[in-house]
Design a protein around this motif. Structure first.
Motif, PDB file in Angstrom:
ATOM      1  N   ILE A   7       0.968  -1.326   0.007  1.00 17.50           N
ATOM      2  CA  ILE A   7       0.049   0.056   0.152  1.00 17.50           C
ATOM      3  C   ILE A   7       0.874   1.188   0.074  1.00 17.50           C
ATOM      4  O   ILE A   7       0.676   2.210  -0.770  1.00 17.50           O
ATOM      5  CB  ILE A   7      -0.769  -0.072   1.047  1.00 17.50           C
ATOM      6  N   HIS A   8       1.905   1.242   0.784  1.00 10.16           N
ATOM      7  CA  HIS A   8       2.871   2.285   1.039  1.00 10.16           C
ATOM      8  C   HIS A   8       3.467   2.570  -0.252  1.00 10.16           C
ATOM      9  O   HIS A   8       3.912   3.635  -0.812  1.00 10.16           O
ATOM     10  CB  HIS A   8       3.616   2.324   2.093  1.00 10.16           C
ATOM     11  N   ASN A   9       4.030   1.508  -0.971  1.00  5.23           N
ATOM     12  CA  ASN A   9       4.604   1.708  -2.212  1.00  5.23           C
ATOM     13  C   ASN A   9       4.415   0.641  -3.166  1.00  5.23           C
ATOM     14  O   ASN A   9       5.169  -0.513  -3.204  1.00  5.23           O
ATOM     15  CB  ASN A   9       6.288   2.042  -2.090  1.00  5.23           C
ATOM     16  N   PRO A  10       3.389   0.386  -3.866  1.00  2.00           N
ATOM     17  CA  PRO A  10       2.969  -0.732  -4.782  1.00  2.00           C
ATOM     18  C   PRO A  10       3.802  -0.654  -5.906  1.00  2.00           C
ATOM     19  O   PRO A  10       3.820  -1.731  -6.636  1.00  2.00           O
ATOM     20  CB  PRO A  10       1.579  -0.234  -5.235  1.00  2.00           C
ATOM     21  N   PHE A  11       5.089   0.000  -6.088  1.00  2.00           N
ATOM     22  CA  PHE A  11       5.840  -0.180  -7.563  1.00  2.00           C
ATOM     23  C   PHE A  11       7.099  -0.350  -7.036  1.00  2.00           C
ATOM     24  O   PHE A  11       8.211  -0.212  -7.622  1.00  2.00           O
ATOM     25  CB  PHE A  11       5.892   1.351  -8.163  1.00  2.00           C
ATOM     26  N   LEU A  12       7.349  -1.337  -5.940  1.00  2.00           N
ATOM     27  CA  LEU A  12       8.487  -1.680  -5.753  1.00  2.00           C
ATOM     28  C   LEU A  12       8.805  -2.991  -6.192  1.00  2.00           C
ATOM     29  O   LEU A  12       7.836  -3.710  -6.664  1.00  2.00           O
ATOM     30  CB  LEU A  12       8.631  -2.450  -3.990  1.00  2.00           C
ATOM     31  N   PRO A  13      10.002  -2.904  -6.608  1.00  2.00           N
ATOM     32  CA  PRO A  13      10.385  -4.445  -7.568  1.00  2.00           C
ATOM     33  C   PRO A  13      10.481  -5.633  -6.812  1.00  2.00           C
ATOM     34  O   PRO A  13      10.441  -5.546  -5.361  1.00  2.00           O
ATOM     35  CB  PRO A  13      11.946  -3.880  -8.110  1.00  2.00           C
ATOM     36  N   ASN A  14       9.940  -6.791  -7.417  1.00  2.00           N
ATOM     37  CA  ASN A  14       9.812  -7.892  -6.707  1.00  2.00           C
ATOM     38  C   ASN A  14       8.798  -7.812  -5.584  1.00  2.00           C
ATOM     39  O   ASN A  14       9.004  -8.506  -4.477  1.00  2.00           O
ATOM     40  CB  ASN A  14      11.142  -8.524  -6.330  1.00  2.00           C
ATOM     41  N   GLU A  24      -7.250 -12.120  -5.710  1.00  2.00           N
ATOM     42  CA  GLU A  24      -7.602 -11.137  -6.617  1.00  2.00           C
ATOM     43  C   GLU A  24      -7.203  -9.736  -6.468  1.00  2.00           C
ATOM     44  O   GLU A  24      -6.750  -9.010  -7.357  1.00  2.00           O
ATOM     45  CB  GLU A  24      -9.399 -11.104  -6.468  1.00  2.00           C
ATOM     46  N   ILE A  25      -6.951  -9.510  -4.995  1.00  2.00           N
ATOM     47  CA  ILE A  25      -6.091  -8.084  -4.796  1.00  2.00           C
ATOM     48  C   ILE A  25      -4.921  -7.916  -5.146  1.00  2.00           C
ATOM     49  O   ILE A  25      -4.457  -7.095  -5.633  1.00  2.00           O
ATOM     50  CB  ILE A  25      -6.470  -7.871  -3.387  1.00  2.00           C
ATOM     51  N   TYR A  26      -4.054  -9.413  -5.038  1.00  2.00           N
ATOM     52  CA  TYR A  26      -2.613  -9.124  -5.112  1.00  2.00           C
ATOM     53  C   TYR A  26      -2.620  -9.059  -6.923  1.00  2.00           C
ATOM     54  O   TYR A  26      -1.625  -8.266  -7.319  1.00  2.00           O
ATOM     55  CB  TYR A  26      -2.175 -10.686  -4.860  1.00  2.00           C
ATOM     56  N   GLU A  27      -3.552  -9.765  -7.534  1.00  2.00           N
ATOM     57  CA  GLU A  27      -3.350  -9.721  -9.213  1.00  2.00           C
ATOM     58  C   GLU A  27      -3.644  -8.140  -9.558  1.00  2.00           C
ATOM     59  O   GLU A  27      -2.884  -7.915 -10.325  1.00  2.00           O
ATOM     60  CB  GLU A  27      -4.401 -10.778  -9.834  1.00  2.00           C
ATOM     61  N   SER A  28      -4.529  -7.593  -8.764  1.00  2.00           N
ATOM     62  CA  SER A  28      -4.922  -5.967  -9.190  1.00  2.00           C
ATOM     63  C   SER A  28      -3.695  -5.234  -8.754  1.00  2.00           C
ATOM     64  O   SER A  28      -3.313  -4.217  -9.519  1.00  2.00           O
ATOM     65  CB  SER A  28      -6.123  -5.786  -8.267  1.00  2.00           C
ATOM     66  N   LEU A  29      -2.997  -5.585  -7.693  1.00  2.00           N
ATOM     67  CA  LEU A  29      -1.925  -4.741  -7.385  1.00  2.00           C
ATOM     68  C   LEU A  29      -0.677  -5.024  -8.271  1.00  2.00           C
ATOM     69  O   LEU A  29      -0.006  -3.989  -8.467  1.00  2.00           O
ATOM     70  CB  LEU A  29      -1.421  -5.345  -5.820  1.00  2.00           C
ATOM     71  N   PHE A  42       1.448   7.866  -9.063  1.00  2.00           N
ATOM     72  CA  PHE A  42       1.851   7.923  -7.601  1.00  2.00           C
ATOM     73  C   PHE A  42       3.006   8.787  -7.142  1.00  2.00           C
ATOM     74  O   PHE A  42       2.767   9.307  -6.256  1.00  2.00           O
ATOM     75  CB  PHE A  42       2.234   6.443  -7.344  1.00  2.00           C
ATOM     76  N   LYS A  43       3.900   9.075  -8.268  1.00  2.00           N
ATOM     77  CA  LYS A  43       4.963   9.959  -7.870  1.00  2.00           C
ATOM     78  C   LYS A  43       4.571  11.353  -7.893  1.00  2.00           C
ATOM     79  O   LYS A  43       5.185  11.971  -7.099  1.00  2.00           O
ATOM     80  CB  LYS A  43       6.090   9.817  -8.888  1.00  2.00           C
ATOM     81  N   THR A  44       3.537  11.619  -8.560  1.00  2.00           N
ATOM     82  CA  THR A  44       3.200  13.158  -8.762  1.00  2.00           C
ATOM     83  C   THR A  44       1.903  13.514  -7.581  1.00  2.00           C
ATOM     84  O   THR A  44       1.421  14.582  -7.680  1.00  2.00           O
ATOM     85  CB  THR A  44       3.049  13.471  -9.922  1.00  2.00           C
ATOM     86  N   THR A  45       1.300  12.617  -7.038  1.00  2.00           N
ATOM     87  CA  THR A  45       0.130  12.773  -6.319  1.00  2.00           C
ATOM     88  C   THR A  45       0.225  12.486  -5.020  1.00  2.00           C
ATOM     89  O   THR A  45       1.278  11.391  -4.529  1.00  2.00           O
ATOM     90  CB  THR A  45      -0.970  11.911  -7.050  1.00  2.00           C
ATOM     91  N   PRO A  46      -0.496  13.401  -4.003  1.00  2.00           N
ATOM     92  CA  PRO A  46      -0.348  12.887  -2.609  1.00  2.00           C
ATOM     93  C   PRO A  46      -0.672  11.583  -2.452  1.00  2.00           C
ATOM     94  O   PRO A  46      -1.601  11.121  -3.097  1.00  2.00           O
ATOM     95  CB  PRO A  46      -1.229  14.074  -2.206  1.00  2.00           C
ATOM     96  N   PHE A  47      -0.211  10.883  -1.327  1.00  2.00           N
ATOM     97  CA  PHE A  47      -0.551   9.403  -1.231  1.00  2.00           C
ATOM     98  C   PHE A  47      -1.756   9.129  -0.931  1.00  2.00           C
ATOM     99  O   PHE A  47      -2.345   8.271  -1.705  1.00  2.00           O
ATOM    100  CB  PHE A  47       0.266   9.310   0.003  1.00  2.00           C
ATOM    101  N   ASN A  48      -2.834   9.769  -0.108  1.00  2.00           N
ATOM    102  CA  ASN A  48      -4.034   9.485   0.097  1.00  2.00           C
ATOM    103  C   ASN A  48      -4.854   9.783  -1.374  1.00  2.00           C
ATOM    104  O   ASN A  48      -5.847   8.987  -1.627  1.00  2.00           O
ATOM    105  CB  ASN A  48      -4.500  10.122   1.188  1.00  2.00           C
ATOM    106  N   ALA A  65      -6.669  -0.439   0.432  1.00  3.49           N
ATOM    107  CA  ALA A  65      -5.854   0.643   0.771  1.00  3.49           C
ATOM    108  C   ALA A  65      -6.147   1.708   1.668  1.00  3.49           C
ATOM    109  O   ALA A  65      -5.873   2.071   2.861  1.00  3.49           O
ATOM    110  CB  ALA A  65      -5.264   1.184  -0.568  1.00  3.49           C
ATOM    111  N   LEU A  66      -7.750   2.043   1.493  1.00  2.00           N
ATOM    112  CA  LEU A  66      -8.421   3.192   2.173  1.00  2.00           C
ATOM    113  C   LEU A  66      -8.565   2.882   3.371  1.00  2.00           C
ATOM    114  O   LEU A  66      -8.688   3.154   4.476  1.00  2.00           O
ATOM    115  CB  LEU A  66      -9.604   3.845   1.357  1.00  2.00           C
ATOM    116  N   ASN A  67      -9.200   1.383   3.713  1.00  2.00           N
ATOM    117  CA  ASN A  67      -9.233   0.877   4.948  1.00  2.00           C
ATOM    118  C   ASN A  67      -8.203   0.832   5.612  1.00  2.00           C
ATOM    119  O   ASN A  67      -8.251   1.153   7.194  1.00  2.00           O
ATOM    120  CB  ASN A  67      -9.936  -0.446   4.743  1.00  2.00           C
ATOM    121  N   ILE A  68      -6.902   0.548   5.282  1.00  2.00           N
ATOM    122  CA  ILE A  68      -5.638   0.559   6.153  1.00  2.00           C
ATOM    123  C   ILE A  68      -5.292   1.867   6.329  1.00  2.00           C
ATOM    124  O   ILE A  68      -4.885   2.251   7.552  1.00  2.00           O
ATOM    125  CB  ILE A  68      -4.544  -0.126   5.057  1.00  2.00           C
ATOM    126  N   LEU A  69      -5.344   2.888   5.676  1.00  2.00           N
ATOM    127  CA  LEU A  69      -5.003   4.225   5.692  1.00  2.00           C
ATOM    128  C   LEU A  69      -5.914   4.983   6.544  1.00  2.00           C
ATOM    129  O   LEU A  69      -5.357   5.797   7.268  1.00  2.00           O
ATOM    130  CB  LEU A  69      -4.826   4.778   4.386  1.00  2.00           C
TER     131      LEU A  69
END
Length: 127
Positions: A7-14, A24-29, A42-48, A65-69
């Protein structure tokens, strides 16, 4: 990997699937993390704001993600309100109606004192 890491960084490698995450959520991720336009958003927009914007395209992922945040800000706001109330309503001011003071203290709107003073009518005293 923890659930929050995706959630905090969905664009991490591996990016690996957390045990508690539905398949299903993992596949969407994974689908979202491979989208270059989503990464630039993601890089240009505030996190929430990012997670709010993707809810239509990735509804299950956005909801998770919103439930966690959102659990943290609501607790924070509640504690801030209680602390403000406790500071305002002391034993020396126990008959005070604390609601107007709390509304002013908890508001994110900052008053423009100079403008308020310009709009105030002058007080005339008798000679």
């Amino acid at each position: 990997m923890k659930l929050n890491t995706g959630i905090h960084n969905p664009f991490l490698p591996n990016l690996q699937k957390p045990e508690s995450m539905l398949h299903e959520i993992y596949e969407s991720l994974l689908e979202m993390s491979s989208d270059i336009s989503m990464e630039s958003l993601f890089k240009t927009t505030p996190f929430n704001d990012f997670w709010c914007r993707i809810r239509d395209e990735y509804p299950m992922l956005g909801k998770m993600a919103l439930n966690i945040l959102l659990s943290f800000p609501t607790t924070y706001l509640c504690e801030t309100g209680f602390s403000t109330y406790a500071a305002t309503k002391t034993k020396y001011r126990n008959r005070l109606d604390a609601e107007p003071d709390m509304r002013l203290q908890l508001s994110s709107i900052k008053p423009d004192i100079n403008q308020l003073m310009k709009n105030k009518k002058p007080f005339h005293t008798s000679h």
